[in-house]
Design a protein around this motif. Structure first.
Motif, mmCIF file in Angstrom:
data_model
loop_
_atom_site.group_PDB
_atom_site.id
_atom_site.type_symbol
_atom_site.label_atom_id
_atom_site.label_comp_id
_atom_site.label_asym_id
_atom_site.label_seq_id
_atom_site.Cartn_x
_atom_site.Cartn_y
_atom_site.Cartn_z
ATOM 1 N N LEU A 39 26.881 11.300 48.929
ATOM 2 C CA LEU A 39 25.527 10.873 49.263
ATOM 3 C C LEU A 39 24.604 11.303 48.135
ATOM 4 N N PHE A 40 23.910 10.351 47.554
ATOM 5 C CA PHE A 40 23.013 10.604 46.439
ATOM 6 C C PHE A 40 21.574 10.436 46.885
ATOM 7 N N LEU A 41 20.751 11.418 46.567
ATOM 8 C CA LEU A 41 19.326 11.334 46.865
ATOM 9 C C LEU A 41 18.622 10.868 45.600
ATOM 10 N N ARG A 42 18.082 9.666 45.648
ATOM 11 C CA ARG A 42 17.423 9.059 44.498
ATOM 12 C C ARG A 42 16.252 8.220 44.987
ATOM 13 N N ALA A 43 15.254 8.089 44.155
ATOM 14 C CA ALA A 43 14.122 7.224 44.487
ATOM 15 C C ALA A 43 14.618 5.775 44.552
ATOM 16 N N VAL B 31 17.421 6.562 60.568
ATOM 17 C CA VAL B 31 17.769 5.159 60.777
ATOM 18 C C VAL B 31 18.549 4.619 59.583
ATOM 19 N N ARG B 32 18.069 4.895 58.376
ATOM 20 C CA ARG B 32 18.720 4.374 57.168
ATOM 21 C C ARG B 32 20.108 4.966 56.983
ATOM 22 N N ASP C 292 16.728 7.413 49.674
ATOM 23 C CA ASP C 292 15.473 7.831 49.060
ATOM 24 C C ASP C 292 14.965 9.077 49.784
ATOM 25 N N PRO C 293 14.853 10.221 49.101
ATOM 26 C CA PRO C 293 14.425 11.459 49.764
ATOM 27 C C PRO C 293 12.955 11.455 50.185
ATOM 28 N N SER C 294 12.179 10.478 49.723
ATOM 29 C CA SER C 294 10.771 10.442 50.110
ATOM 30 C C SER C 294 10.559 9.801 51.485
#
Length: 141
Positions: free
Chosen positions: A18-22, A53-54, A43-45
């Motif tokens: 799992l990658f947290l990226r904009a 949900v995502r 997206d971490p924001s």
């Protein structure tokens, strides 16, 4: 209620990187490599509700194998999205728990969405799935 942390833990337990990226245009995505490895980017924001949900939706793609590419016909894309949504709904809003929430007096969509920690469009899909057996919210709302 399934917390966002438990969804992260589920991805880890399933060995799904799992990658947290904009991701300002999509918020999340998942893909399947040629070797059969599923990957998720989020997206971490996003708010906790949006992340739940995502991430549940993207895990749904991974668990059902519902992937497509940008050249796929619309009907194939829609089928894959419905499978992922169905898996996410079953994970976050089990039918019995929805029935119990309604029996406790949560009869408005916003109340149910708050109860389950999801957004209203997702809640509409859940109500359609359990009431009509499909995700065609445009037919009922």
């Amino acid at each position: 209620m399934t917390q966002v942390l438990s969804l992260y833990q589920e991805a880890e337990a399933r060995r799904i990187p799992l990658f947290l990226r904009a991701l300002p245009q999509t918020g999340s995505l998942s893909l399947l490599s040629a070797s059969g490895q599923c990957y998720i980017a989020l997206d971490p924001s996003l708010s906790d509700t949006q992340q739940r949900v995502r991430l549940a939706h993207e895990l749904g793609h991974c668990e059902t194998g519902s992937f497509y590419n940008r050249y796929s016909p619309y009907d194939l894309r829609e089928r894959c999205e419905h499978r992922a949504d169905r898996a996410a709904i079953e994970r976050l809003i089990p039918e019995q728990e929805l029935d119990e929430a309604v029996a406790l007096g949560n009869t408005q969509l916003w109340q149910l969405a708050d109860w389950f920690g999801v957004d209203e469009p997702f809640m509409r899909k859940a109500v359609c799935l359990y009431t009509h057996g499909n995700l065609a919210t445009e037919l009922y709302f």
